[in-house]
Design a protein around this motif. Structure first.
Motif, PDB file in Angstrom:
ATOM      1  N   GLY A 156       0.817  -1.209   0.000  1.00 53.08           N
ATOM      2  CA  GLY A 156       0.000   0.000   0.000  1.00 53.08           C
ATOM      3  C   GLY A 156       0.849   1.255   0.000  1.00 53.08           C
ATOM      4  N   THR A 157       1.956   1.228   0.734  1.00 51.46           N
ATOM      5  CA  THR A 157       2.886   2.352   0.732  1.00 51.46           C
ATOM      6  C   THR A 157       3.455   2.581  -0.667  1.00 51.46           C
ATOM      7  OG1 THR A 157       3.487   1.909   3.045  1.00 51.46           O
ATOM      8  CG2 THR A 157       5.012   3.271   1.747  1.00 51.46           C
ATOM      9  N   LEU A 158       3.780   1.485  -1.344  1.00 51.61           N
ATOM     10  CA  LEU A 158       4.301   1.593  -2.712  1.00 51.61           C
ATOM     11  C   LEU A 158       3.234   2.108  -3.672  1.00 51.61           C
ATOM     12  CD1 LEU A 158       6.391  -1.713  -2.908  1.00 51.61           C
ATOM     13  CD2 LEU A 158       7.239   0.625  -2.626  1.00 51.61           C
ATOM     14  N   VAL A 159       1.967   1.761  -3.423  1.00 43.59           N
ATOM     15  CA  VAL A 159       0.872   2.284  -4.250  1.00 43.59           C
ATOM     16  C   VAL A 159       0.813   3.802  -4.146  1.00 43.59           C
ATOM     17  CG1 VAL A 159      -1.635   2.393  -4.521  1.00 43.59           C
ATOM     18  CG2 VAL A 159      -0.531   0.195  -4.144  1.00 43.59           C
ATOM     19  N   LEU A 160       0.844   4.313  -2.929  1.00 44.50           N
ATOM     20  CA  LEU A 160       0.778   5.759  -2.725  1.00 44.50           C
ATOM     21  C   LEU A 160       1.993   6.455  -3.317  1.00 44.50           C
ATOM     22  CD1 LEU A 160      -0.508   5.777   0.975  1.00 44.50           C
ATOM     23  CD2 LEU A 160      -1.830   6.290  -1.085  1.00 44.50           C
ATOM     24  N   LEU A 161       3.152   5.840  -3.193  1.00 55.71           N
ATOM     25  CA  LEU A 161       4.379   6.439  -3.716  1.00 55.71           C
ATOM     26  C   LEU A 161       4.372   6.481  -5.244  1.00 55.71           C
ATOM     27  CD1 LEU A 161       7.228   7.568  -3.242  1.00 55.71           C
ATOM     28  CD2 LEU A 161       8.070   5.212  -3.199  1.00 55.71           C
ATOM     29  N   THR A 162       4.128   5.337  -5.868  1.00 50.28           N
ATOM     30  CA  THR A 162       4.136   5.294  -7.340  1.00 50.28           C
ATOM     31  C   THR A 162       2.985   6.100  -7.922  1.00 50.28           C
ATOM     32  OG1 THR A 162       2.880   3.211  -7.285  1.00 50.28           O
ATOM     33  CG2 THR A 162       5.288   3.057  -7.442  1.00 50.28           C
ATOM     34  N   GLY A 163       1.836   6.096  -7.251  1.00 48.11           N
ATOM     35  CA  GLY A 163       0.700   6.879  -7.728  1.00 48.11           C
ATOM     36  C   GLY A 163       0.975   8.367  -7.704  1.00 48.11           C
ATOM     37  N   SER A 164       1.636   8.824  -6.638  1.00 51.12           N
ATOM     38  CA  SER A 164       1.961  10.245  -6.534  1.00 51.12           C
ATOM     39  C   SER A 164       2.964  10.671  -7.605  1.00 51.12           C
ATOM     40  CB  SER A 164       2.516  10.553  -5.140  1.00 51.12           C
ATOM     41  OG  SER A 164       1.535  10.327  -4.143  1.00 51.12           O
ATOM     42  N   ILE A 165       3.952   9.819  -7.853  1.00 49.04           N
ATOM     43  CA  ILE A 165       4.943  10.138  -8.886  1.00 49.04           C
ATOM     44  C   ILE A 165       4.283  10.198 -10.256  1.00 49.04           C
ATOM     45  CG2 ILE A 165       7.008   9.282 -10.069  1.00 49.04           C
ATOM     46  CD1 ILE A 165       7.871   8.058  -7.380  1.00 49.04           C
ATOM     47  N   TRP A 166       3.442   9.209 -10.534  1.00 45.99           N
ATOM     48  CA  TRP A 166       2.749   9.162 -11.824  1.00 45.99           C
ATOM     49  C   TRP A 166       1.840  10.382 -12.000  1.00 45.99           C
ATOM     50  CZ3 TRP A 166      -0.975   4.619 -13.509  1.00 45.99           C
ATOM     51  CH2 TRP A 166      -1.246   4.748 -14.878  1.00 45.99           C
ATOM     52  N   ALA A 167       1.094  10.736 -10.937  1.00 42.06           N
ATOM     53  CA  ALA A 167       0.182  11.874 -11.024  1.00 42.06           C
ATOM     54  C   ALA A 167       0.940  13.184 -11.246  1.00 42.06           C
ATOM     55  CB  ALA A 167      -0.659  11.956  -9.751  1.00 42.06           C
ATOM     56  N   LYS A 168       2.073  13.338 -10.572  1.00 42.19           N
ATOM     57  CA  LYS A 168       2.842  14.571 -10.717  1.00 42.19           C
ATOM     58  C   LYS A 168       3.378  14.724 -12.133  1.00 42.19           C
ATOM     59  CE  LYS A 168       5.071  18.267  -9.498  1.00 42.19           C
ATOM     60  NZ  LYS A 168       4.350  19.549  -9.249  1.00 42.19           N
ATOM     61  N   ILE A 169       3.910  13.634 -12.686  1.00 38.87           N
ATOM     62  CA  ILE A 169       4.483  13.696 -14.028  1.00 38.87           C
ATOM     63  C   ILE A 169       3.403  13.893 -15.088  1.00 38.87           C
ATOM     64  CG2 ILE A 169       5.743  12.391 -15.784  1.00 38.87           C
ATOM     65  CD1 ILE A 169       7.258  11.019 -13.504  1.00 38.87           C
ATOM     66  N   SER A 170       2.290  13.164 -14.939  1.00 38.17           N
ATOM     67  CA  SER A 170       1.269  13.152 -15.991  1.00 38.17           C
ATOM     68  C   SER A 170       0.250  14.272 -15.864  1.00 38.17           C
ATOM     69  CB  SER A 170       0.546  11.796 -15.980  1.00 38.17           C
ATOM     70  OG  SER A 170       1.446  10.741 -16.235  1.00 38.17           O
ATOM     71  N   TRP A 171      -0.126  14.626 -14.620  1.00 41.96           N
ATOM     72  CA  TRP A 171      -1.202  15.606 -14.446  1.00 41.96           C
ATOM     73  C   TRP A 171      -0.803  16.833 -13.629  1.00 41.96           C
ATOM     74  CZ3 TRP A 171      -2.202  10.244 -13.601  1.00 41.96           C
ATOM     75  CH2 TRP A 171      -2.836   9.635 -14.680  1.00 41.96           C
ATOM     76  N   GLY A 172       0.454  16.874 -13.191  1.00 43.77           N
ATOM     77  CA  GLY A 172       0.950  18.057 -12.506  1.00 43.77           C
ATOM     78  C   GLY A 172       0.566  18.164 -11.044  1.00 43.77           C
ATOM     79  N   HIS A 173       0.066  17.087 -10.434  1.00 41.95           N
ATOM     80  CA  HIS A 173      -0.333  17.117  -9.022  1.00 41.95           C
ATOM     81  C   HIS A 173       0.224  15.888  -8.306  1.00 41.95           C
ATOM     82  CE1 HIS A 173      -3.229  20.348  -9.835  1.00 41.95           C
ATOM     83  NE2 HIS A 173      -3.609  19.653 -10.892  1.00 41.95           N
ATOM     84  N   TRP A 174       0.809  16.125  -7.117  1.00 42.93           N
ATOM     85  CA  TRP A 174       1.223  14.990  -6.294  1.00 42.93           C
ATOM     86  C   TRP A 174       0.014  14.317  -5.668  1.00 42.93           C
ATOM     87  CZ3 TRP A 174       6.022  13.187  -6.563  1.00 42.93           C
ATOM     88  CH2 TRP A 174       7.061  14.057  -6.895  1.00 42.93           C
ATOM     89  N   TRP A 175      -0.968  15.144  -5.303  1.00 39.17           N
ATOM     90  CA  TRP A 175      -2.144  14.621  -4.602  1.00 39.17           C
ATOM     91  C   TRP A 175      -3.288  15.611  -4.759  1.00 39.17           C
ATOM     92  CZ3 TRP A 175      -2.821   9.949  -2.257  1.00 39.17           C
ATOM     93  CH2 TRP A 175      -3.969   9.788  -1.491  1.00 39.17           C
ATOM     94  N   LEU A 176      -4.496  15.111  -4.879  1.00 40.64           N
ATOM     95  CA  LEU A 176      -5.684  15.955  -4.936  1.00 40.64           C
ATOM     96  C   LEU A 176      -6.704  15.437  -3.927  1.00 40.64           C
ATOM     97  CD1 LEU A 176      -6.236  16.524  -8.770  1.00 40.64           C
ATOM     98  CD2 LEU A 176      -5.465  18.194  -7.085  1.00 40.64           C
ATOM     99  N   TRP A 177      -6.976  16.246  -2.910  1.00 33.96           N
ATOM    100  CA  TRP A 177      -7.938  15.819  -1.888  1.00 33.96           C
ATOM    101  C   TRP A 177      -9.367  15.771  -2.430  1.00 33.96           C
ATOM    102  CZ3 TRP A 177      -6.409  13.512   2.343  1.00 33.96           C
ATOM    103  CH2 TRP A 177      -5.127  13.778   2.828  1.00 33.96           C
TER     104      TRP A 177
END
Length: 237
Positions: free
Chosen positions: A100-121
């Motif tokens: 689960g930790t790896l999910v959050l980490l890889t998801g944040s990296i992917w979102a930042k590169i592709s959509w410009g956001h680390w996280w969106l609440w």
């Protein structure tokens, strides 16, 4: 030695040996990496960064599988009062949190590169997975706030069993999302990709599942051995 410990089978008495599992994990993970970085084509829209998809989705499904396994072992504990199931459920939760930790980490990296956001609440699918993750983090707070024994095992089992309800909720949130911050890659009509992309994903998914099972078996063996050593130290000479 206690009766509970006597019911636990020897660590090595399993169908697949740990060395064989470890070797399979190395081969599959290496093969997956080769396919991800050298064989699968670049995405038409996201380019090279899309390659993290193979790991992110595979790791996420593996985390779900670990949490589901924890719930199943918790159910077995409450149903059959098998002392092995409590430990197995605990190890499944621990492995689920690692992935689960790896999910959050890889998801944040992917979102930042592709959509410009680390996280969106504002994104329900992101928040719901975080809720699932934190729920299982709290499992350890509950477990280690109670002394070892039947009460701790029963409380932990009930908690892990209730947690499984969050898995389909988190999974469904991706399908119900109204935007593409988290793209849907699998539909009722099948995957939205084919060819080498599908082959690469399947290899990556198999690699993550086998890796998780190997780590599960390794941790389970270590904890069983630690329990036996602890009991031997308690035996009067």
């Amino acid at each position: 030695m206690s009766a509970a410990a006597a019911t636990i089978p020897a660590v090595g008495r399993t169908r697949i040996s740990l060395p064989a599992l470890a070797a399979s994990s190395v081969v599959l993970v290496t093969t997956a990496a080769v396919f991800v970085f050298f064989i699968a084509p670049n995405d038409a829209n996201q380019g090279f960064s899309q390659r993290i998809f193979y790991f992110h989705v595979s790791i996420a499904i593996t985390a779900y599988a670990c949490f589901a396994g924890a719930a199943w072992q918790a159910f077995r504990h409450l149903w059959k009062h098998d002392p092995r199931s409590d430990l197995q459920s605990y190890v499944c939760v621990h492995q689920g949190l690692i992935f689960g930790t790896l999910v959050l980490l890889t998801g944040s990296i992917w979102a930042k590169i592709s959509w410009g956001h680390w996280w969106l609440w504002s994104e329900d699918q992101l928040v719901l997975f975080l809720v699932l993750f934190l729920f299982y983090c709290a499992y350890f707070m509950l477990r280690f706030s109670v002394d070892p024994g039947p009460q701790r095992a029963n409380l932990s089992a009930v908690y892990a069993l209730f947690g499984v309800v969050l898995i389909p909720v988190s999974f469904a949130a991706i399908r119900l999302a109204k935007n593409l911050i988290h793209p849907v890659v699998f539909t009722l009509h099948g995957p939205r990709f084919g060819g080498w992309i599908l082959v690469t994903y399947c290899i990556s998914q198999a690699a993550m599942l086998v890796l998780a099972y190997t780590l599960y078996r390794l941790e389970l063996s270590g904890k069983r051995l630690d329990g036996r050593l602890r009991e031997l130290r308690e035996v009067p000479v």
